[in-house]
Design a protein around this motif. Structure first.
Motif, PDB file in Angstrom:
ATOM      1  N   THR A  10       5.728 -11.663   6.289  1.00 27.89           N
ATOM      2  CA  THR A  10       6.905 -11.004   5.700  1.00 27.89           C
ATOM      3  C   THR A  10       6.550  -9.599   5.232  1.00 27.89           C
ATOM      4  N   LYS A  11       7.563  -8.791   5.105  1.00 31.02           N
ATOM      5  CA  LYS A  11       7.366  -7.438   4.580  1.00 31.02           C
ATOM      6  C   LYS A  11       7.610  -7.490   3.078  1.00 31.02           C
ATOM      7  N   GLU A  12       6.606  -8.000   2.376  1.00 29.38           N
ATOM      8  CA  GLU A  12       6.676  -8.090   0.919  1.00 29.38           C
ATOM      9  C   GLU A  12       5.733  -7.040   0.345  1.00 29.38           C
ATOM     10  N   TYR A  13       6.252  -6.272  -0.605  1.00 33.04           N
ATOM     11  CA  TYR A  13       5.502  -5.165  -1.175  1.00 33.04           C
ATOM     12  C   TYR A  13       5.363  -5.335  -2.683  1.00 33.04           C
ATOM     13  N   ARG A  14       4.177  -4.972  -3.183  1.00 30.71           N
ATOM     14  CA  ARG A  14       3.993  -4.890  -4.635  1.00 30.71           C
ATOM     15  C   ARG A  14       4.306  -3.450  -5.027  1.00 30.71           C
ATOM     16  N   ILE A  15       5.186  -3.318  -5.999  1.00 36.08           N
ATOM     17  CA  ILE A  15       5.653  -2.004  -6.444  1.00 36.08           C
ATOM     18  C   ILE A  15       5.168  -1.764  -7.867  1.00 36.08           C
ATOM     19  N   LYS A  16       4.593  -0.584  -8.083  1.00 35.91           N
ATOM     20  CA  LYS A  16       4.236  -0.153  -9.430  1.00 35.91           C
ATOM     21  C   LYS A  16       5.048   1.101  -9.737  1.00 35.91           C
ATOM     22  N   ALA A  17       5.645   1.116 -10.919  1.00 32.63           N
ATOM     23  CA  ALA A  17       6.434   2.278 -11.331  1.00 32.63           C
ATOM     24  C   ALA A  17       6.101   2.615 -12.766  1.00 32.63           C
ATOM     25  N   ASP A  18       6.145   3.903 -13.076  1.00 35.58           N
ATOM     26  CA  ASP A  18       5.878   4.346 -14.446  1.00 35.58           C
ATOM     27  C   ASP A  18       6.833   3.667 -15.417  1.00 35.58           C
ATOM     28  N   GLY A  19       6.270   3.006 -16.421  1.00 36.82           N
ATOM     29  CA  GLY A  19       7.065   2.407 -17.484  1.00 36.82           C
ATOM     30  C   GLY A  19       7.589   1.019 -17.210  1.00 36.82           C
ATOM     31  N   LEU A  20       7.365   0.477 -15.988  1.00 37.57           N
ATOM     32  CA  LEU A  20       7.877  -0.847 -15.646  1.00 37.57           C
ATOM     33  C   LEU A  20       6.739  -1.815 -15.338  1.00 37.57           C
ATOM     34  N   HIS A  21       7.015  -3.105 -15.542  1.00 35.32           N
ATOM     35  CA  HIS A  21       6.071  -4.130 -15.102  1.00 35.32           C
ATOM     36  C   HIS A  21       6.043  -4.117 -13.575  1.00 35.32           C
ATOM     37  N   ASP A  22       4.898  -4.474 -12.989  1.00 35.79           N
ATOM     38  CA  ASP A  22       4.788  -4.550 -11.533  1.00 35.79           C
ATOM     39  C   ASP A  22       5.751  -5.608 -11.008  1.00 35.79           C
ATOM     40  N   LEU A  23       6.255  -5.400  -9.784  1.00 37.22           N
ATOM     41  CA  LEU A  23       7.155  -6.381  -9.198  1.00 37.22           C
ATOM     42  C   LEU A  23       6.969  -6.421  -7.693  1.00 37.22           C
ATOM     43  N   PHE A  24       7.505  -7.470  -7.070  1.00 34.32           N
ATOM     44  CA  PHE A  24       7.429  -7.645  -5.629  1.00 34.32           C
ATOM     45  C   PHE A  24       8.822  -7.513  -5.030  1.00 34.32           C
ATOM     46  N   ILE A  25       8.864  -6.854  -3.866  1.00 33.09           N
ATOM     47  CA  ILE A  25      10.119  -6.632  -3.158  1.00 33.09           C
ATOM     48  C   ILE A  25       9.925  -7.049  -1.710  1.00 33.09           C
ATOM     49  N   THR A  26      10.882  -7.798  -1.177  1.00 35.32           N
ATOM     50  CA  THR A  26      10.874  -8.182   0.230  1.00 35.32           C
ATOM     51  C   THR A  26      12.010  -7.450   0.918  1.00 35.32           C
ATOM     52  N   THR A  27      11.691  -6.775   2.025  1.00 34.30           N
ATOM     53  CA  THR A  27      12.692  -6.002   2.749  1.00 34.30           C
ATOM     54  C   THR A  27      12.389  -6.054   4.244  1.00 34.30           C
ATOM     55  N   ALA A  28      13.400  -5.830   5.068  1.00 36.37           N
ATOM     56  CA  ALA A  28      13.206  -5.765   6.516  1.00 36.37           C
ATOM     57  C   ALA A  28      12.656  -4.401   6.926  1.00 36.37           C
ATOM     58  N   GLU A  29      12.796  -3.420   6.057  1.00 38.88           N
ATOM     59  CA  GLU A  29      12.335  -2.063   6.353  1.00 38.88           C
ATOM     60  C   GLU A  29      10.837  -1.920   6.075  1.00 38.88           C
ATOM     61  N   THR A  30      10.228  -1.005   6.787  1.00 36.87           N
ATOM     62  CA  THR A  30       8.821  -0.695   6.554  1.00 36.87           C
ATOM     63  C   THR A  30       8.741   0.431   5.530  1.00 36.87           C
ATOM     64  N   ILE A  31       7.959   0.196   4.496  1.00 35.33           N
ATOM     65  CA  ILE A  31       7.765   1.206   3.452  1.00 35.33           C
ATOM     66  C   ILE A  31       6.337   1.712   3.564  1.00 35.33           C
ATOM     67  N   VAL A  32       6.179   3.020   3.519  1.00 33.83           N
ATOM     68  CA  VAL A  32       4.847   3.627   3.587  1.00 33.83           C
ATOM     69  C   VAL A  32       4.066   3.225   2.332  1.00 33.83           C
ATOM     70  N   GLN A  33       2.840   2.744   2.542  1.00 33.14           N
ATOM     71  CA  GLN A  33       1.999   2.376   1.405  1.00 33.14           C
ATOM     72  C   GLN A  33       1.342   3.636   0.838  1.00 33.14           C
ATOM     73  N   TYR A  34       1.276   3.678  -0.478  1.00 25.85           N
ATOM     74  CA  TYR A  34       0.629   4.812  -1.128  1.00 25.85           C
ATOM     75  C   TYR A  34       0.249   4.429  -2.554  1.00 25.85           C
ATOM     76  N   SER A  35      -0.528   5.307  -3.178  1.00 25.64           N
ATOM     77  CA  SER A  35      -0.931   5.117  -4.577  1.00 25.64           C
ATOM     78  C   SER A  35      -1.201   6.497  -5.163  1.00 25.64           C
ATOM     79  N   ARG A  36      -1.558   6.525  -6.436  1.00 24.38           N
ATOM     80  CA  ARG A  36      -1.891   7.823  -7.056  1.00 24.38           C
ATOM     81  C   ARG A  36      -3.127   8.431  -6.414  1.00 24.38           C
ATOM     82  N   ALA A  37      -4.063   7.566  -5.995  1.00 24.75           N
ATOM     83  CA  ALA A  37      -5.283   8.056  -5.347  1.00 24.75           C
ATOM     84  C   ALA A  37      -5.001   8.529  -3.917  1.00 24.75           C
ATOM     85  N   LYS A  38      -3.963   7.964  -3.278  1.00 28.24           N
ATOM     86  CA  LYS A  38      -3.600   8.325  -1.908  1.00 28.24           C
ATOM     87  C   LYS A  38      -2.107   8.655  -1.853  1.00 28.24           C
TER      88      LYS A  38
END
Length: 181
Positions: free
Chosen positions: A29-57
């Motif tokens: 599945t296309k399940e992603y872990r999302i981190k956002a400023d000020g929010l608890h981490d969460l998981f999102i499942t979508t049919a779309e492809t999301i580019v992976q990235y981080s503060r280091a990349k």
């Protein structure tokens, strides 16, 4: 502040949170872990492809989680929810000629307003109530930046329900109107 459509775009007043990291979970599945400023981490499942990235990349494209603005956050009453008086059969024949039908000797009952009267309430209590409401889980949209100040919604298989980490996360919130294609 109300959402509006103009030039085939939705102008959505909201509270936005900048996404700082997207990681795809391994599996079919296309399940992603999302981190956002000020929010608890969460998981999102979508049919779309999301580019992976981080503060280091980092990448050039910005992603946001947005909470559509809701007047309930401020405790402002919605006058569209007032009772319907079309079937009111009360007679007006009891009014005295010299007097008014309004009895000013009793205080008004403002219990129907969320949080009581928005006028009489102390500003400190309204601010505290606002902070408590901001800390509760909420429904959000995931948006991907397309051009400067234009975003596209990324559909999720399930509701996205983030929660603010703590009350000090208010600094990570950005209140603005976003243009959605």
């Amino acid at each position: 502040m109300a959402p509006r459509f103009a030039n085939c775009r939705l102008h959505l007043p909201c509270i936005s949170f900048r996404i700082t990291e997207v990681r795809r979970k391994s599996g079919p599945t296309k399940e992603y872990r999302i981190k956002a400023d000020g929010l608890h981490d969460l998981f999102i499942t979508t049919a779309e492809t999301i580019v992976q990235y981080s503060r280091a990349k980092p990448i050039q494209q910005a992603f946001l989680l947005v909470r559509p603005w809701d007047r309930y956050l401020l405790g402002v009453p919605d006058f569209a929810e007032q009772p319907d008086f079309t079937d009111d059969t009360e007679s007006t024949g009891d009014w005295s000629e010299a007097g008014s039908p309004v009895d000013d000797s009793q205080p008004y009952d403002l219990s129907g307003f969320p949080g009581g009267s928005p006028v009489e309430e102390e500003p400190v209590f309204r601010a505290l109530r606002f902070m408590v409401r901001l800390g509760q889980p909420f429904d959000a949209f995931l948006l991907a930046q397309q051009r400067v100040r234009e975003y596209k919604r990324i559909a999720s298989d399930y509701n996205i329900v983030p929660q603010v980490k703590d009350i000090t996360s208010v600094d990570d919130m950005d209140i603005r109107t976003i243009e959605i294609l």
